[in-house]
Design a protein around this motif. Structure first.
Motif, PDB file in Angstrom:
ATOM      1  N   ALA A  14     112.197  31.433  37.231  1.00  0.00           N
ATOM      2  CA  ALA A  14     112.906  31.938  38.410  1.00  0.00           C
ATOM      3  C   ALA A  14     111.941  32.116  39.580  1.00  0.00           C
ATOM      4  CB  ALA A  14     113.596  33.257  38.088  1.00  0.00           C
ATOM      5  N   GLY A  15     110.765  32.668  39.295  1.00  0.00           N
ATOM      6  CA  GLY A  15     109.772  32.879  40.347  1.00  0.00           C
ATOM      7  C   GLY A  15     109.190  31.582  40.858  1.00  0.00           C
ATOM      8  N   ALA A  16     108.832  30.685  39.930  1.00  0.00           N
ATOM      9  CA  ALA A  16     108.237  29.403  40.334  1.00  0.00           C
ATOM     10  C   ALA A  16     109.229  28.574  41.141  1.00  0.00           C
ATOM     11  CB  ALA A  16     107.771  28.629  39.104  1.00  0.00           C
ATOM     12  N   SER A  17     110.507  28.597  40.734  1.00  0.00           N
ATOM     13  CA  SER A  17     111.501  27.775  41.415  1.00  0.00           C
ATOM     14  C   SER A  17     111.888  28.330  42.780  1.00  0.00           C
ATOM     15  CB  SER A  17     112.757  27.634  40.545  1.00  0.00           C
ATOM     16  OG  SER A  17     113.420  28.875  40.391  1.00  0.00           O
ATOM     17  N   LYS A  18     111.566  29.581  43.025  1.00  0.00           N
ATOM     18  CA  LYS A  18     111.766  30.135  44.369  1.00  0.00           C
ATOM     19  C   LYS A  18     110.674  29.626  45.314  1.00  0.00           C
ATOM     20  CE  LYS A  18     112.237  34.573  46.847  1.00  0.00           C
ATOM     21  NZ  LYS A  18     113.566  34.352  47.462  1.00  0.00           N
ATOM     22  N   SER A  19     109.497  29.339  44.758  1.00  0.00           N
ATOM     23  CA  SER A  19     108.370  28.850  45.553  1.00  0.00           C
ATOM     24  C   SER A  19     108.381  27.337  45.725  1.00  0.00           C
ATOM     25  CB  SER A  19     107.044  29.247  44.885  1.00  0.00           C
ATOM     26  OG  SER A  19     106.886  30.632  44.838  1.00  0.00           O
TER      27      SER A  19
END
Length: 227
Positions: free
Chosen positions: A27-32
């Motif tokens: 979730a965090g990586a795909s926001k970046s």
């Protein structure tokens, strides 16, 4: 924290026990990352849903939830959106798959290289296929590595050990190839259980893989961030 780390140009290494943490790291990586790929290295599929799971364990659901299949509470962790495209998933080392997962894999747009396929092709060809698959397809790759992908003979200290898996050198080759490719933007190392370990064998493997992978790391996200 993963989002903040990548957005600041850093490389997050996420260490954990339960593989459900992949929900958060993806979730965090795909926001970046605009168009994120995921390499999931695991004896298990981790693509169960609350309907297909025989146990109800969330650590068997994070990959499916990340590409939008499963309970809405898991699919919408962190943000109400699908985190990754199903075709941007490359799964390696599966050999203990539930019936519902097998059915999902049959209709999946992702790439699933079971241990039978790994043994047939050889690890170098698997890695070549993986790198070619992601080349010009994604902006960066998040890697989620479960220690039970390694044969239980070598790595006993994990919650659900499975025999006939990767060798330590196979695992090393996969991870260092991803590090050297320049595509890897973040890495999970999960499912180490010290209580079940024998003479710190699994701990030593984990440390060996982490040190080697990070020593080979080459990546640049300057043009790949959404921010």
């Amino acid at each position: 924290k993963v989002y903040e780390s990548i957005s600041n140009g850093n490389f997050p290494l996420i260490l954990g026990g339960d593989h459900s943490l992949g929900l958060g790291s993806i979730a965090g990586a795909s926001k970046s990352i605009k168009n994120l790929g995921v390499v999931w290295i695991d004896a298990h599929g981790d693509i169960n849903t609350d309907i297909t799971s025989p146990t109800g364990n969330i650590h068997g659901m994070p990959l499916a939830a990340s590409f939008g299949i499963g309970h809405e509470a898991l699919v919408n962790v962190y943000e109400n959106r699908v985190k990754i495209k199903e075709e941007n998933v490359f799964h390696i080392a599966g050999r203990d798959l539930d019936e519902g997962e097998v059915e999902l894999i049959k209709g999946s747009k992702g790439q699933f290289y079971t241990m039978d396929k790994v043994k047939k092709l050889g690890i170098k060809n698997v890695v070549k296929d993986m790198l070619n698959y992601f080349k010009n397809k994604v902006d960066a790759v998040h890697v989620s590595f479960d220690l039970d992908s390694i044969d239980s003979l070598f790595a006993p200290g994990t919650g659900t050990p499975v025999k006939d898996g990767l060798s330590v050198e196979d695992a090393k080759y996969i991870l260092e190839s991803l590090a050297l490719s320049g595509m890897m933007c973040s890495l999970d190392i999960v499912e180490l259980n010290p209580v079940l370990d024998k003479d710190n064998k699994t701990l030593d493997i984990a440390m060996y893989l982490i040190k080697n992978t990070l020593s080979k790391l080459k990546y640049g996200l300057e043009n790949k961030l959404t921010a």
